[in-house]
Every structure is written in structure tokens, then in C-alpha cells.
Design a protein around this motif. Sequence first.
Motif, PDB file in Angstrom:
ATOM      1  N   PHE A   1      43.567  47.245  38.688  1.00 31.20           N
ATOM      2  CA  PHE A   1      44.766  48.133  38.302  1.00 31.20           C
ATOM      3  C   PHE A   1      44.400  49.540  38.245  1.00 31.20           C
ATOM      4  CE2 PHE A   1      42.353  47.058  34.534  1.00 31.20           C
ATOM      5  CZ  PHE A   1      42.509  48.201  33.879  1.00 31.20           C
ATOM      6  N   THR A   2      45.865  50.317  38.336  1.00 30.74           N
ATOM      7  CA  THR A   2      45.591  51.912  38.208  1.00 30.74           C
ATOM      8  C   THR A   2      46.596  52.147  37.258  1.00 30.74           C
ATOM      9  OG1 THR A   2      45.034  51.973  40.617  1.00 30.74           O
ATOM     10  CG2 THR A   2      45.810  53.914  39.328  1.00 30.74           C
ATOM     11  N   LEU A   3      46.187  52.963  36.399  1.00 31.52           N
ATOM     12  CA  LEU A   3      47.079  53.525  35.254  1.00 31.52           C
ATOM     13  C   LEU A   3      47.111  54.915  35.031  1.00 31.52           C
ATOM     14  CD1 LEU A   3      46.018  51.240  32.234  1.00 31.52           C
ATOM     15  CD2 LEU A   3      48.089  51.051  33.410  1.00 31.52           C
ATOM     16  N   SER A   4      48.202  55.622  34.622  1.00 30.62           N
ATOM     17  CA  SER A   4      48.251  56.849  34.461  1.00 30.62           C
ATOM     18  C   SER A   4      48.383  57.007  32.940  1.00 30.62           C
ATOM     19  CB  SER A   4      49.662  57.583  35.055  1.00 30.62           C
ATOM     20  OG  SER A   4      49.518  57.228  36.357  1.00 30.62           O
ATOM     21  N   GLY A   5      48.103  58.224  32.546  1.00 29.48           N
ATOM     22  CA  GLY A   5      47.998  58.340  30.839  1.00 29.48           C
ATOM     23  C   GLY A   5      47.802  59.748  30.397  1.00 29.48           C
ATOM     24  N   VAL A   6      47.633  59.735  28.940  1.00 28.87           N
ATOM     25  CA  VAL A   6      47.281  61.092  28.503  1.00 28.87           C
ATOM     26  C   VAL A   6      45.724  61.403  28.448  1.00 28.87           C
ATOM     27  CG1 VAL A   6      47.886  62.771  26.488  1.00 28.87           C
ATOM     28  CG2 VAL A   6      49.449  60.742  27.245  1.00 28.87           C
ATOM     29  N   ASN A   7      45.375  62.349  28.980  1.00 31.39           N
ATOM     30  CA  ASN A   7      43.787  62.507  29.021  1.00 31.39           C
ATOM     31  C   ASN A   7      43.486  63.362  27.744  1.00 31.39           C
ATOM     32  OD1 ASN A   7      41.127  63.197  29.251  1.00 31.39           O
ATOM     33  ND2 ASN A   7      41.405  63.789  31.596  1.00 31.39           N
ATOM     34  N   ARG A   8      43.067  62.434  26.673  1.00 36.67           N
ATOM     35  CA  ARG A   8      42.847  63.222  25.291  1.00 36.67           C
ATOM     36  C   ARG A   8      41.508  64.037  25.183  1.00 36.67           C
ATOM     37  NH1 ARG A   8      46.160  63.627  21.106  1.00 36.67           N
ATOM     38  NH2 ARG A   8      44.353  63.024  20.058  1.00 36.67           N
ATOM     39  N   ASP A   9      40.484  63.374  26.210  1.00 31.36           N
ATOM     40  CA  ASP A   9      39.071  64.329  25.972  1.00 31.36           C
ATOM     41  C   ASP A   9      38.793  65.279  27.081  1.00 31.36           C
ATOM     42  OD1 ASP A   9      38.972  62.854  23.563  1.00 31.36           O
ATOM     43  OD2 ASP A   9      37.542  61.380  24.389  1.00 31.36           O
ATOM     44  N   GLY A  10      39.698  65.568  27.804  1.00 28.38           N
ATOM     45  CA  GLY A  10      39.460  66.548  29.207  1.00 28.38           C
ATOM     46  C   GLY A  10      38.468  65.976  30.075  1.00 28.38           C
ATOM     47  N   LEU A  11      38.414  64.784  30.165  1.00 34.68           N
ATOM     48  CA  LEU A  11      37.587  64.071  31.227  1.00 34.68           C
ATOM     49  C   LEU A  11      38.009  64.270  32.712  1.00 34.68           C
ATOM     50  CD1 LEU A  11      36.954  60.633  29.602  1.00 34.68           C
ATOM     51  CD2 LEU A  11      35.641  62.331  29.603  1.00 34.68           C
ATOM     52  N   THR A  12      37.094  64.683  33.504  1.00 28.79           N
ATOM     53  CA  THR A  12      37.321  64.708  34.834  1.00 28.79           C
ATOM     54  C   THR A  12      36.887  63.710  35.820  1.00 28.79           C
ATOM     55  OG1 THR A  12      35.436  66.459  35.112  1.00 28.79           O
ATOM     56  CG2 THR A  12      37.782  67.238  34.798  1.00 28.79           C
ATOM     57  N   GLU A  13      35.768  63.206  35.441  1.00 25.02           N
ATOM     58  CA  GLU A  13      35.420  62.028  36.308  1.00 25.02           C
ATOM     59  C   GLU A  13      34.609  61.153  35.375  1.00 25.02           C
ATOM     60  OE1 GLU A  13      32.748  63.859  39.051  1.00 25.02           O
ATOM     61  OE2 GLU A  13      31.487  64.765  37.736  1.00 25.02           O
ATOM     62  N   GLY A  14      33.923  59.976  35.890  1.00 20.07           N
ATOM     63  CA  GLY A  14      33.119  59.106  35.366  1.00 20.07           C
ATOM     64  C   GLY A  14      33.990  57.787  34.567  1.00 20.07           C
ATOM     65  N   ALA A  15      33.001  57.350  33.746  1.00 18.39           N
ATOM     66  CA  ALA A  15      33.646  56.238  32.952  1.00 18.39           C
ATOM     67  C   ALA A  15      34.670  56.887  31.743  1.00 18.39           C
ATOM     68  CB  ALA A  15      32.569  55.254  32.529  1.00 18.39           C
ATOM     69  N   ALA A  16      35.596  56.047  31.417  1.00 15.16           N
ATOM     70  CA  ALA A  16      36.504  56.162  30.428  1.00 15.16           C
ATOM     71  C   ALA A  16      36.869  55.198  29.665  1.00 15.16           C
ATOM     72  CB  ALA A  16      37.685  57.310  30.895  1.00 15.16           C
ATOM     73  N   VAL A  17      37.911  55.176  28.675  1.00 16.53           N
ATOM     74  CA  VAL A  17      38.624  54.059  28.165  1.00 16.53           C
ATOM     75  C   VAL A  17      39.991  54.678  28.125  1.00 16.53           C
ATOM     76  CG1 VAL A  17      38.644  52.701  25.842  1.00 16.53           C
ATOM     77  CG2 VAL A  17      36.676  53.439  26.735  1.00 16.53           C
ATOM     78  N   ALA A  18      40.806  53.431  28.675  1.00 15.64           N
ATOM     79  CA  ALA A  18      42.304  53.682  28.371  1.00 15.64           C
ATOM     80  C   ALA A  18      42.821  52.787  27.323  1.00 15.64           C
ATOM     81  CB  ALA A  18      43.026  52.939  29.598  1.00 15.64           C
ATOM     82  N   ALA A  19      43.394  53.444  26.336  1.00  9.08           N
ATOM     83  CA  ALA A  19      43.786  52.846  25.097  1.00  9.08           C
ATOM     84  C   ALA A  19      45.310  52.823  24.953  1.00  9.08           C
ATOM     85  CB  ALA A  19      43.202  53.386  23.696  1.00  9.08           C
ATOM     86  N   PHE A  20      45.685  51.701  24.805  1.00  9.94           N
ATOM     87  CA  PHE A  20      47.221  51.150  24.223  1.00  9.94           C
ATOM     88  C   PHE A  20      47.505  50.238  23.251  1.00  9.94           C
ATOM     89  CE2 PHE A  20      47.857  48.297  27.468  1.00  9.94           C
ATOM     90  CZ  PHE A  20      46.822  48.315  28.541  1.00  9.94           C
ATOM     91  N   ARG A  21      48.743  50.162  22.811  1.00 11.05           N
ATOM     92  CA  ARG A  21      49.017  49.322  21.757  1.00 11.05           C
ATOM     93  C   ARG A  21      49.821  48.088  22.303  1.00 11.05           C
ATOM     94  NH1 ARG A  21      49.339  51.949  16.804  1.00 11.05           N
ATOM     95  NH2 ARG A  21      49.498  54.204  16.967  1.00 11.05           N
TER      96      ARG A  21
END
Lengths: 348, 297, 325
Positions: free
Chosen positions: A259-279
Motif C-alpha cells: 500500500f501507499t499512503l499520503s499523510g501529514v509529515n510530523r517529524d520532518g522526515l525525508t527518507e528511511g523508515a517511518a510510522v504511519a498513524a491513524f485512528r
Amino acid sequence: MNTAFAELHIDHVSRAFGEHIALRELDLTIKGGEFVALLGPSGCGKSTALNCLAGLLPLTGGQILMDGKRVDTLPPEKRGFGMVFQNYALFPHMSVRRNVAFGLSMRKVARTERERRVDEALRLVQLTDHAAKFPAQLSGGQQQRVAIARAIVLEPRLVLMDEPLSNLDAALRLEMRSEIRRLHQTLGLTTVYVTHDQEEALALADRLVVLRDGLVQQIGSPEEVYAHPANRYVAGFMGYRNLLPVAMSTSDTVTGEGFTLSGVNRDGLTEGAAVAAFRPTDVTVADTEGENTVRAAVEIVEYHGREQAVEARLPGGEALHVRTESRLAPGDEVLFHVPRERVLVFAP
Amino acid sequence: MTVTAPERPSLKHRLAERGVDRTLLLLVPGVLFVVLLFAYPVLYGLQLSFQPAEGGSPFANYSTFFSDPYLADTIWTTLRLAIPAALINVLASIPIAYRLRGRFRGKRFLTTILVVPITLGTVLTAEGLKQYLSPVGWFNRILMALGMDEPMRLVPSWTAVLFSLIITGFPFAFLLTLSYLSGIDPTLEQAAATLGADWRRRFRYITLPLLAPGLAITFCLTFVLAFSVFPSAYLVGLPQGETRVMSIAAYEAAFRDGDYPMGSTIAVIMAVVMLVVIALVLAWRSRLYRGATGGKG
Amino acid sequence: MRLGGRRRKSSGVSTAQLPAGRTAERPEYDPVRGPSGRTPSENLDPPIPAKDFRRRPLTVGGWLVWGAVAFFLVNLVGLVASVVVNSFAVTWFDTWWPSGLTAQYYSMAWQEMALLDVLVVTLQVSAAVVVLSVLIGVPTAYALARRTFFGKRLITVLFLLPILLPPMTYGIPLATVLYKFDLAGSMTGVIIANLVPSVPFVVLTMTPFIEQIDPKIEAAARMCGANTAAVFGRVLAPLLVPGILAASILVLVRTVGMFELTFLTAGPGSQTLVVSLYEAMFSAGIRAQQAVDAMAVIYTGSMLVLLVIALRFVNPTQLVTRLKE
């Protein structure tokens, strides 16, 4: 003595138990009349903070100032704070009336004045009819009211509450919650409230302090903390149940397995691993594939009245939690959609 | 509150972290007491035991004890009385306590009846045994009325001392066993029953394993009681023969012969023997499951 | 070994493991469990009737067990009755029943053996031992229950040993020391000797008691403005009364019944009842057997009274040292 104060400054307070640091440099200013909730799971240091404030635990570092005067060097009985304990800690050998009167007789308040204030406090918590009973003869909720009456009868400049509702059953908890808020407002109290229940904290407090491993994660109003959690940890605690491991592809899109998701980048990340959070409540069932849709197989469906709580399996094997009014059944292959403004991307 | 202000609470805090604060002052009288009146006399006695009355090597008393059969044999005499007595007390209390666990009408009464012998004390028990078991006492009368030819010679004897140890020791063993049994959550047995275990297997596989550590403690305590047997060994036993237990030897050495070093020596050996037996039992116990017995909360 | 009794039981448990003072007469005040964590529904739940579950026809084993209990009790009654009957006997030899009954040996025992003096000594010794051991033992128990500190295990063992070791083993050196300081042979010596197992006994009985009082209650009292004296006087002391009462009665029973230590340290004017009874028995032949028996009956009678009083306040299981785990 128990006059209201303008400002209580908790100045970089730390507390260690041997090697283990339970509270690290808590820095917080509480204004008179405010309702502050310390929120976090067990072991996060919130009770340590409260006990330090009460004087029941000595500080390892820092100081506590009330309108510029140090109070952390005073013993608990000289601070003039009131406290409500998790298990109520009522004196089992005293009647309700004598429990409530205890603090007043410790302060050598004259008898008539004492009686008047005890009556008033009992009336406030609606226990006038039970004044002669002993704690063991009362229900949990009534015991809780006695504990509250015992704390507020002294008109303390600060009331400390240590998970006061956690021993009550669900219905009573809601009732006592409004009761506590009502007392706070009508009596003009300043309250510091410790809880692990984010719903309780959101409902009661003017300001939330979210703690984890003795460190402050976020301080803010309920709206701020709820809608804009500072990090993935606060998000998880605030009901962002879906925390999917992803990789950054652009500054506002992430890709997971399948899957691919668009979202709000809260920590100013540009690359690498991240966590997508939603309710779970922000997920809906989609008709057609499009932006921010994911396909998942429904595994477990729980009935919650109007809604269903659904656990589905993503292609990569992670669980997707959904709260929806659509009727789904185990085995369904369903297309889900999350609005992009509801997806928060955090550093892992 | 200038420079020293942050220092002072910090030292107090460091001590408080190790549990050192003013509360510990409450320990002072108790510790002082136990050190002065228990530890000091015991150590004094220990030191005395290495100073034989007639001089000589510091170990003279110990070598005398172990080379003189009249003294050395008291160890076996004592163990031969104390171990059977403790075993009988523990084994007998298991089935009785097992039947009395749970709640029913009259439990308190029955328990009280079984506890009454505690009031008798060793001295009265001995007096009673002397008369009850005597050749003309009721016990022999009943036996002869039932067809025995001649009365049994029961006092003074080893058996009479054993009886007295059972009478005074059983209530203790029973009460302890009962309290350990009541500490086992009854729903565990109910769970075993729903899994198809009859009461024998419930006892064998559920109750007994949970009870065993408690039984070890019970054995130790009744053993201690029996091990220190003194008045009854004198009064209904054969204090110069079959029931010449260690406490008699120690008492005679110290107070009849006035040889305090020898008396202390025997007391020391007595304590060591007892501690060895207890250590063995506890070592066995440490191999058992000792976690929660399912009590709620 | 660790001090036990910390378990908190919910309602469906037999009284057997509830600590002392938990009698049904005072439902409003439960010093042991406190009010913590009980919701009303928990109070109303009927306990599972364990009785129904275990009701079964009496098996052979059952009959054997009850038979053994009956045999034990019958012999016990016979044993006690022998002494009682003989104390009232005019003469009794080689018959089922004495030739006549009289109470004259009681007055003989009373006068000849100065029983009144002996009883007064017994009373004085026991009272002194009870008061002193509570005064020394309770603060110690408090500190041991509330604090963990370096060397706590060592101190605990030190308090355990006097209860665990046979009185003879430390009684002989103790008596030797007391003679050295000229204390033995007097009432002071007897009191000191009896304190040695009594103080640890109070500590051991009280520690679980204090552990069961939630430290939060002390914290609550402080938050209400109570200073240390008020916390102890107004909150802890009333909560500890049942425990102190239990410990006192148990120490009383043990002191009255304590033979060895008193025997080793008592002089002519400082013998307690047990010791003079032993002396009387040991010198049997000098005076009538009936008089000795009369004395034994008086001793048992007083112990029985004490036990009945004790059982009103104390759970039977507490008559045994509360050593668990």
C-alpha cells in the motif's frame, strides 16, 4: 494558610529509586484554579511525580516553588495539600464523619466550625445520610466520595488525585468523573490528577501532561494532544491504534508492503523508515481504488451496536483496525480508505 | 539556603533510598535487646565451651563429648525420640486437617478441642501419663477388663515419653497444617474435579504438592518442640537410660556438676544437631514448588 | 524463611488464616483488609459453598481418621481425669475409683507449697514480660515491616533464632551469664530470661499485622496534616490494638507455660507455677501425691482459662508461631 496561589512551579524535579530514574526533570507550571492531568501507562512516573508534589517522596533533584517560595523542603503535613488515593486509604476504624473531620482536628479547628465544615463537605459529596457508617459498610463509590470529602474539607490550595476512579466499575466511573469536575469548578480548586485513562484525562483536564519512562512527551490542552500528538508514542496513547511500519517515498507519501499512503509529515522526515498513524474511526470502506486506499482481508468482527470493530489483515501481514458502520464479515476482501489529513507520519 | 541547600536533602535522600531514615531508630531497643540477651549469651556460651573447666586443649570438651558414649549417645537418643514424634504428629495431622478444612458447623469447637492439650504443658502431661498409664491406672484396667493377662509396664519408658511428645506436639502440628490447607484455594480442587480427578487423585496431585512446603515447616517446628524435650524425659522416661536426651545431659553437666563449659558444649552441639536436621528438611523443601497457592488477591 | 500472612483474602475464605482480631463481632471495622478495592458487588457475592462440594459419604478412611481422633481424645480425657480425680481422692490404689472424695489436698497444697505466693510471682512475671515485650517488640516490628535496608535479613534471622532454638540451648549460657551478673535467682532474672523468646515472638506476630495496614493510610493521615505523633497515636495505634492484644495473650500463655527458662533462672522466691509443680513432682514422696495433683489441676485450670480468653481474641492457628514461607 490555605489561600489560593497564583502559580506553582515544578522546577526540573527528578526522582530516582537506586539506579532506576522514575522521573526526569519534570518542569511544569500550574496556575491557580487549573485542572492538570498527568497521563501515561503504569510505570511512566506519573504517580512518582504526584508523590513528590505531595511530599510523600523526597526529591532527588530540582525544587518545587509556590509563588516563589520553596515547598519541597516542607513535610507533607505542612504543605496544606489535599490528596485522594487510588484505594481511598480511609481510616477503617473511624466513621465517615470522623474520617472527614480528621484533618480539621489535626489543625485544631474549633468544634462548631469543624462540625459545620464536615456537614458542608458531606453535603457536597451527598453522603449526609451515611455519616455514622464505617468505611467497610460503604460501596466503592461511596468510599471514593468520603475520600474526596476528606481532602476538600480542608479547603486545600492544591488537590492531588492518584487514579481515584480506577477501582470503580464503568458506570460509576463516569458518574464520579462529572462529580470531580463539578467540585473542581464550584469550589475553585486547583487539581493535579493522575490517570492512565486518556479518555478520563481528556474529559477532565484543562491541560494534559503525557509521560513515558519518566520523561515528558507532550504538554498541552486536550485538543492539542488529541489532534496533534507530538510523537508516535503519544499518538498510540491517544487512540491512534494503527501504527504501520512504512518507508518514506516523498516528503508526504509513504509506502508499506502492498500500500501507499499520503499523510501529514510530523517529524520532518525525508527518507528511511517511518510510522504511519491513524485512528480506527478515520478508516472507511471505499468503493473504488484511489488515493489512500488499502486492501485488507477481514479477520475478526466485534459488534459494538451501531458500529463494528474490525480487525483486518494487510498484504504485509500487519493488522488494520477499523471502526465502521458498514457491515463486514470475516473473510471479506475489503478496500479501505483513510483521508490524507488524518494520517500522521512519525519517526519510528 | 545558599550552597548547602541542595546538598542536605540529597544526602538524606541517598540514605532514605537505602531504607535508612528515622524509622529505623525504632529498631534500636529490639536489636539492642536481642544482641545483649540472646547473641551475647550464646556467643559467651560458645566461647565458654572452648575453655574446659580442667584446662587443656580448647577442644577438650568436644572430644570428651564424642569419646564418652554416655554423652555422645544422647544425640541418637534425642533423635530417636524427636524424629518419630515429629513424623507421627505431621502425618497424623494431614488426614485430620484435610477433613476439617472448608467450613462447617462445629469446626471451631472441634478445632478448640484438638488444641486444648496445649494448655496441659509438658509437666502436667507427664503427671497425667504417670497415673493414667501406671499398672493400676485406667488404661491398664481397661486393657485387662478386655482380656489382657497382666498390666503393661508403660511408665517409665521410652513409649511414655513419645506419648507425651505426641500429646503436646500434635496440636501445634495440626493447627499449622490446617492453616496451610486453608490457604490453598478450594477452586483448584474444584477445577481438578471438573477435569475428572476423584478425591484421591485431587489430594495426590493438587493438594499434597501445594501443601508439602508447609508440611516441611510444620515438621521443623514440631521437631524443635520434640527435640528440646526435658521435663517429661525426666518424669516419665528413663533419664539415665533410654530417654537420656541431650537437654538432660546439658542440664546435668551445667547445674548438677557445676561444669558450665561442658553444659555450654552440649548446648552448642544440641543447637548444631537441630539446625542440621532443619537445614536438611529445608533443603528438601527448596526443591518443591513454593509459589502462590491460589489464594485470591 | 520469610514472615507470612501478607495475603489478602476475599470474603469466601474460612477464618482459619485470617489474622487475630478478625472476629465476626465487629463487622464495621476490619483492620486487616481495610476498605481497599472492594466493590459492593464483591461484598454481596455469596461465597462458593465449599461444603456442598466436599460432602460425600464417609469412607473407610474417614471412619479410620475419626476413630483415631476419638481414640486420642478418649485417652487425653482419661489422662486429665486421672489427675483431677486423684487430686480429690481420699485414697486411691488399685481400684477403678478412689475410696472417697475430699478437697482437703487443695487447702494442703495451698498452704504447704505457698501457692498464693507462687501465683503472685507467676502473675508478676507474666505481666512484666507481656508489657516489656510489647514495648520493645512492636516498634521493631514496625521498622521491619515498613523498611527494607541493608542487613534486614540478618536482623530477621536474629529475631527468628530464639523462637527456633530449643530454650535449653540458649537457656544454659543465658543462665550462666545471668549468674555471672548476679541476676539469676531473682524475679528480674526470670523476667529477663522469659523476654528472650517473647520479644521475637511479638515481632514475628506483629510484622504481618503491620504489613497488612496499607502505608497509604499513613500517607493519607499526613496529607490531612497529622504529624508523626498523631499518625502513631490516632491512626496506627487504634489499628494495631487487635494485633497487640493477640500478641500479648499469646506471650502470656507462653510465659505461664514456659518451663525451661524459668527453671534455669529461678531461685526459691521467684518460681512460677510450672516450675514449682515440677519441683513438687520431682520431690514426690515428701508430700501426698494428691496435693501435687491438686497443684497440677490448679495449673491446668489457669492455663485453660487463659486459653479460653486467648481463643476469644486470637485465631487458634496463631497459638503456633506464625512462621510461614
